[in-house]
Design an enzyme around this catalytic site. Sequence first.
Site, PDB file in Angstrom:
ATOM      1  N   GLY A   1      11.642  33.003 -15.448  1.00 46.01           N
ATOM      2  CA  GLY A   1      12.351  31.730 -15.316  1.00 46.01           C
ATOM      3  C   GLY A   1      11.432  30.685 -14.743  1.00 46.01           C
TER       4      GLY A   1
ATOM      5  N   GLN B   1       9.201  23.081 -10.143  1.00 47.02           N
ATOM      6  CA  GLN B   1       7.985  23.891 -10.030  1.00 47.02           C
ATOM      7  C   GLN B   1       6.793  23.269 -10.764  1.00 47.02           C
ATOM      8  OE1 GLN B   1      10.247  27.704 -11.152  1.00 47.02           O
ATOM      9  NE2 GLN B   1       8.631  28.460  -9.810  1.00 47.02           N
TER      10      GLN B   1
ATOM     11  N   CYS C   1       8.198  34.958  -7.202  1.00 51.83           N
ATOM     12  CA  CYS C   1       8.340  33.605  -7.729  1.00 51.83           C
ATOM     13  C   CYS C   1       6.954  33.083  -8.087  1.00 51.83           C
ATOM     14  CB  CYS C   1       8.984  32.720  -6.664  1.00 51.83           C
ATOM     15  SG  CYS C   1       9.120  30.982  -7.128  1.00 51.83           S
ATOM     16  N   LEU C   2       6.861  32.387  -9.217  1.00 50.54           N
ATOM     17  CA  LEU C   2       5.565  31.837  -9.631  1.00 50.54           C
ATOM     18  C   LEU C   2       5.037  30.835  -8.610  1.00 50.54           C
ATOM     19  CD1 LEU C   2       6.344  31.332 -13.411  1.00 50.54           C
ATOM     20  CD2 LEU C   2       4.834  33.052 -12.426  1.00 50.54           C
TER      21      LEU C   2
ATOM     22  N   HIS D   1      18.336  31.971  -8.527  1.00 56.11           N
ATOM     23  CA  HIS D   1      16.985  31.653  -8.057  1.00 56.11           C
ATOM     24  C   HIS D   1      16.541  30.295  -8.624  1.00 56.11           C
ATOM     25  CE1 HIS D   1      12.664  33.084  -7.203  1.00 56.11           C
ATOM     26  NE2 HIS D   1      12.496  31.989  -7.933  1.00 56.11           N
ATOM     27  N   GLU D   2      16.800  30.066  -9.925  1.00 54.72           N
ATOM     28  CA  GLU D   2      16.364  28.805 -10.551  1.00 54.72           C
ATOM     29  C   GLU D   2      17.189  27.620 -10.049  1.00 54.72           C
ATOM     30  OE1 GLU D   2      13.603  28.852 -11.843  1.00 54.72           O
ATOM     31  OE2 GLU D   2      13.496  30.996 -12.240  1.00 54.72           O
TER      32      GLU D   2
ATOM     33  N   HIS E   1      15.889  26.410  -6.900  1.00 58.04           N
ATOM     34  CA  HIS E   1      14.710  25.535  -7.036  1.00 58.04           C
ATOM     35  C   HIS E   1      15.149  24.073  -7.172  1.00 58.04           C
ATOM     36  CE1 HIS E   1      11.169  28.057  -7.107  1.00 58.04           C
ATOM     37  NE2 HIS E   1      11.644  28.844  -8.052  1.00 58.04           N
TER      38      HIS E   1
HETATM   39 ZN   LIG Z   1      10.921  30.727  -8.460  1.00 56.58          ZN
END
Ligand SMILES: [Zn+2]
Length: 180
Positions: free
Chosen positions: A46, A51, A93-94, A135-136, A139
């Site tokens: 995702g 991000q 997470c990225l 999670h998204e 963000h």
């Molecule tokens: Zn993330």
Amino acid sequence: MPLRKILTYPAAELKQLAEPVANIDGHIGQLVTDLVETMYAAPGVGLAAPQVGSRERVIVLDVDHENPGKHLLKLINPVLVNAEGTIVWEEGCLSVVDYTAEVTRAKHVLVKGWTPDEKEIEIEGEGLLAVALQHEIDHLDGKLFIDRISRLKRDLYRRKVKKWLRDGVPLEAKKPAVSI
Ligand SMILES: [Zn+2]
């Protein structure tokens, strides 16, 4: 398609509240396309607009990397309308390099949002999909999964990142195996 640079903690942009999209225009279409390409290239399951430094409420997800594209979700202005049960998932997470931690979230969720072709949709998710949706959406609200772990653990991670930054370690090179 241009790949966007993924911002990593402690970038200030990751803490900003994203704004609802008022108009699904070409700019949003391009953002969605870039997010999808960047997510697959990372690779991640995702990616949310903040991000990559955008303040629009846009997320993309694909929890099925065995069949890329088959279950790809592109959501504009996603809203969590129902959440039930609890699940503990080891999240990465990225934007939080070289770190995973167990996070407790709702096990089943119902999310409403809009597609890039202006259709209102409802997504029911459980397991990894439920975790990834929450999670998204976090963000978009300027929250990272490390905001949902204990202060002690978060502090240890913060110190680790500070040290990497001090030592000039490139954070992009450090990625967890599965990132949301
Ligand atoms: Zn993330």
